[in-house]
Design an enzyme around this catalytic site. Structure first.
Site, PDB file in Angstrom:
ATOM      1  N   ASP A 143      45.296  47.133  41.278  1.00 16.94           N
ATOM      2  CA  ASP A 143      45.576  45.815  40.716  1.00 16.94           C
ATOM      3  C   ASP A 143      46.860  45.955  39.921  1.00 16.94           C
ATOM      4  OD1 ASP A 143      45.302  43.314  39.358  1.00 16.94           O
ATOM      5  OD2 ASP A 143      43.122  43.494  39.508  1.00 16.94           O
ATOM      6  N   ASP A 245      48.476  40.452  40.187  1.00 18.20           N
ATOM      7  CA  ASP A 245      47.852  39.541  39.222  1.00 18.20           C
ATOM      8  C   ASP A 245      48.764  38.354  38.890  1.00 18.20           C
ATOM      9  OD1 ASP A 245      45.666  39.326  37.141  1.00 18.20           O
ATOM     10  OD2 ASP A 245      47.396  39.380  35.792  1.00 18.20           O
ATOM     11  N   GLU A 309      47.134  37.000  43.679  1.00 19.79           N
ATOM     12  CA  GLU A 309      46.203  36.119  42.963  1.00 19.79           C
ATOM     13  C   GLU A 309      46.897  34.796  42.663  1.00 19.79           C
ATOM     14  OE1 GLU A 309      43.476  35.649  38.961  1.00 19.79           O
ATOM     15  OE2 GLU A 309      45.549  36.307  38.833  1.00 19.79           O
ATOM     16  N   HIS A 371      35.649  38.849  38.843  1.00 12.69           N
ATOM     17  CA  HIS A 371      35.471  39.178  37.434  1.00 12.69           C
ATOM     18  C   HIS A 371      35.897  38.042  36.497  1.00 12.69           C
ATOM     19  CE1 HIS A 371      39.623  39.762  38.311  1.00 12.69           C
ATOM     20  NE2 HIS A 371      39.914  39.978  37.052  1.00 12.69           N
ATOM     21  N   ASP A 372      36.398  36.952  37.055  1.00 12.34           N
ATOM     22  CA  ASP A 372      36.826  35.819  36.225  1.00 12.34           C
ATOM     23  C   ASP A 372      35.943  34.596  36.398  1.00 12.34           C
ATOM     24  OD1 ASP A 372      39.099  37.161  35.253  1.00 12.34           O
ATOM     25  OD2 ASP A 372      40.294  36.568  36.998  1.00 12.34           O
TER      26      ASP A 372
HETATM   27  C1  GLC Z   1      44.139  37.399  36.059  1.00 11.61           C
HETATM   28  C2  GLC Z   1      42.953  38.325  35.959  1.00 11.61           C
HETATM   29  C3  GLC Z   1      42.249  38.044  34.670  1.00 11.61           C
HETATM   30  C4  GLC Z   1      43.194  38.302  33.530  1.00 11.61           C
HETATM   31  C5  GLC Z   1      44.467  37.482  33.685  1.00 11.61           C
HETATM   32  C6  GLC Z   1      45.525  37.953  32.761  1.00 11.61           C
HETATM   33  O1  GLC Z   1      43.777  36.085  36.200  1.00 11.61           O
HETATM   34  O2  GLC Z   1      42.138  38.183  37.078  1.00 11.61           O
HETATM   35  O3  GLC Z   1      41.089  38.818  34.529  1.00 11.61           O
HETATM   36  O4  GLC Z   1      42.567  37.993  32.320  1.00 11.61           O
HETATM   37  O5  GLC Z   1      44.992  37.597  34.985  1.00 11.61           O
HETATM   38  O6  GLC Z   1      46.071  39.156  33.179  1.00 11.61           O
END
Ligand code: GLC
Length: 591
Positions: A143, A245, A309, A371-372
């Site tokens: 990641d 990310d 993402e 995880h979000d």
């Molecule tokens: C992305 C991740 C999340 C994180 C955010 C900031 O959305 O999936 O878990 O808090 O980025 O890095």
């Protein structure tokens, strides 16, 4: 626990319906396919486009398996579970950040891009994880967080040291308004304001996320160089790709105008209004960076994958992330299925149709948990048939065209377990918005391995998040032994997919418009499969036509079902009766 009522109550119901079937045995029966053969690889798996239809498994390392007894998972914990993952049948692991970090955002605040946080292990242990995974034909996806660093990263420490520090321009600094207010109205994803005032140098810095996560200034070419070199660092260590990310947030409009404010309250808040992120999200310059980042991946050969993402507001916007010449992300995340808030065949059918239209034959991703976001198990479950529903969702992801992403614990039906008291919340955003939003702890609880102490996750007194009470019955050890558990259904479905050219490479064609059954065909030159997912608690009868199935005289033979069916019989395509909440796939047979 026997999670199943199926072989008792549902079975008797089904006997009535299954009188249609006649004998045959060309497709392995359910029973025989439960004995998953040792991990065999088709030749397709080894070629450069493995990523197009790999089964991805997301690991949140803090919560997967703790080998040093500190209550936090670690890299050795992942290595220790590789045989489990190989047996499950996944092709690639996406591991969320394990780099050195103050852990304000549990690793998404990185203070060193080229190392491993000591609480997760060492670089040597990472190398071992890569080589042990590769021995088992499992790819490793890291990641990468390129929009922001930790405020403890040496880059930011330098940047904030003085206005004339050479790294000042690596971040986004602006003067206050004449009245001392922040430069504009931009809100943070994690709290009210995206600007924090720095006393020492009397300017604000911009952070889309927490104040401890200052945004890098991607207009400075040195930033790009530094980030790309860190990407190369991990490619050189053998990683197979990156999930990148927050890719929409790299650039901001340099004029920094206020964002339009809508009249909708933010989902999490009782006082703040949603902004249209017109000037700080999805700026055109981002897409140039994506293309150059792909260039970096290509330096390391054709088999490296970039997964982005992105949460675009409209599904049509997904197209741009592939790049004008398919030279950006191979797999932009498609979260549109996850946006559905209930189990509804029509919604899934429509979303898949839109995804297919937008992708125009390109590989796509499907994902329901991460995880979000709250876990799919309880989000889509009705409280009574959650296991069957989990199997419907699993079979759907595994039989749609493209790459399915599963989140650790989805295969045993882990549910979202939110903290009950404010003082127990670990995710800072949950503290900010409590009680309307309790943060993301609920979907990050420790993996449930056994019915023993701490669910076999850790030998520590306490674990970083509590182990959910469901672990007593819902755990890998127990569910492996139950032939009809969700876990064994996952194994069978993954195994089926791996051996099926139609499921790996076939076209997708939706069948019918039944409000409760999502049915479709996957057709490759050498095989056609029909999938039928009954999202209701009543039996439903479907009709396939010869035309749907590609010719006259076709029949169906069961390839998999989550209910007890006799696999030896050929099914009349004009009358395919599905049991309540049945998830089934059939191979099309005949001329
Ligand atoms: C992305 C991740 C999340 C994180 C955010 C900031 O959305 O999936 O878990 O808090 O980025 O890095």
């Amino acid at each position: 626990m026997s999670t199943r009522r199926k072989f008792t109550t549902v079975r008797s119901l089904l006997i009535a319906f299954t009188l249609l079937w006649t004998t045959s045995s060309a497709v392995p029966s359910q029973q025989s396919s439960t004995q998953t053969s040792p991990r065999k690889r088709t030749t397709q798996k080894s070629v450069a486009d493995w990523w197009k239809h790999a089964v991805y498994y997301q690991i949140y390392p803090r919560s997967f398996f703790d080998t040093n007894g500190d209550g936090v998972g670690d890299l050795n914990g992942i290595t220790a579970k590789l045989d489990y993952l190989a047996d499950l049948g996944v092709d690639a692991l996406w591991i969320t950040p394990f780099y050195p970090s103050p852990q304000v955002d549990f690793g998404y605040d990185i203070s060193d891009y080229e190392n491993v946080d000591p609480q997760y292990g060492t670089l040597t242990e990472f190398d071992r994880l890569v080589s042990e995974s590769h021995k088992r034909n499992i790819k490793i996806i890291c990641d990468f967080v390129i929009n922001h660093t930790s405020d403890q990263h040496p880059y930011f420490k330098e940047s904030r040291a003085s206005r004339d520090n050479p790294k000042r321009d690596w971040y986004i600094w602006r003067d206050p308004k004449p009245n001392g207010d922040p430069p504009n109205n931009w809100s943070s994803g994690f709290g009210p304001k995206a600007w924090t005032y720095d006393e020492k140098t009397k300017q604000y810095y911009y952070h889309y996320f927490y104040p401890e996560q200052p945004d890098l200034n991607w207009r400075n070419p040195q930033v790009e160089r530094a980030m790309f070199n860190s990407v190369r660092f991990w490619f050189r260590r053998g990683v197979d790709g990156f999930r990148v990310d927050a890719i929409d947030l790299l650039f901001e409009d340099p004029r920094m105008p206020d964002n339009p404010v809508t009249n909708r309250l933010r989902r999490r808040s009782t006082t703040e209004y949603e902004q249209e992120r017109k000037y700080n999200s999805a700026q055109p310059e981002n897409f140039e960076v994506f293309r150059r980042l792909r260039g970096v991946a290509v330096e390391f050969g054709p088999g490296r994958v970039l997964i982005g993402e992105t949460y675009p507001p409209k599904i049509d916007d997904l197209r741009a992330y592939y790049g004008e010449k398919d030279d950006a992300f191979q797999l932009p995340f498609n979260f549109f299925l996850m946006r559905a808030n209930k189990l509804d065949a029509a919604t899934f059918r429509r979303t898949v149709a839109e995804t297919e239209r937008v992708a125009g034959g390109r590989p796509v991703t499907y994902v329901l948990s991460n995880h979000d976001n709250p876990r799919a198990f309880d989000k889509f479950g009705d409280g009574q048939h959650n296991d069957e529903i989990a199997e419907i969702l699993a079979l759907m992801l595994l039989t749609l065209r493209g790459a399915p992403f599963f989140y650790y614990g989805e295969e045993i039906g882990m549910k979202t377990t939110e903290p009950e008291r404010l003082e127990d919340v670990r995710d800072p955003v949950g503290k900010v918005y409590w009680p309307k939003f309790k943060g993301r702890d609920g979907e990050r609880t420790p993996m449930q391995w056994t019915s023993g102490r701490n669910a076999g996750f850790s030998s520590s007194e306490t674990t970083w998040l509590p182990v959910p009470p469901t672990a007593i019955t819902r755990n890998v050890e127990t569910m492996s032994k139950e032939p009809d558990s969700i876990l064994n259904f996952y194994k069978r479905a993954i195994h089926l997919r791996r051996g099926s050219s139609a499921l790996l490479n076939g076209d997708y064609l939706a069948i019918g418009d039944d409000p409760h059954v999502f049915a479709y065909i996957r057709r490759a030159p050498s095989q056609t499969m029909a999938v039928a997912l009954n999202m209701s608690n009543e039996s439903r009868t479907l009709k396939f036509s010869n035309q749907d199935l590609g010719g006259e005289g076709r029949g169906l033979r069961l390839a998999i079902s989550n209910l007890a069916r006799d696999a030896r019989q050929t099914i009349d395509i004009r009358q395919v009766t599905l049991g309540p909440h049945e998830a089934a796939a059939f191979e099309v047979i005949g001329k």
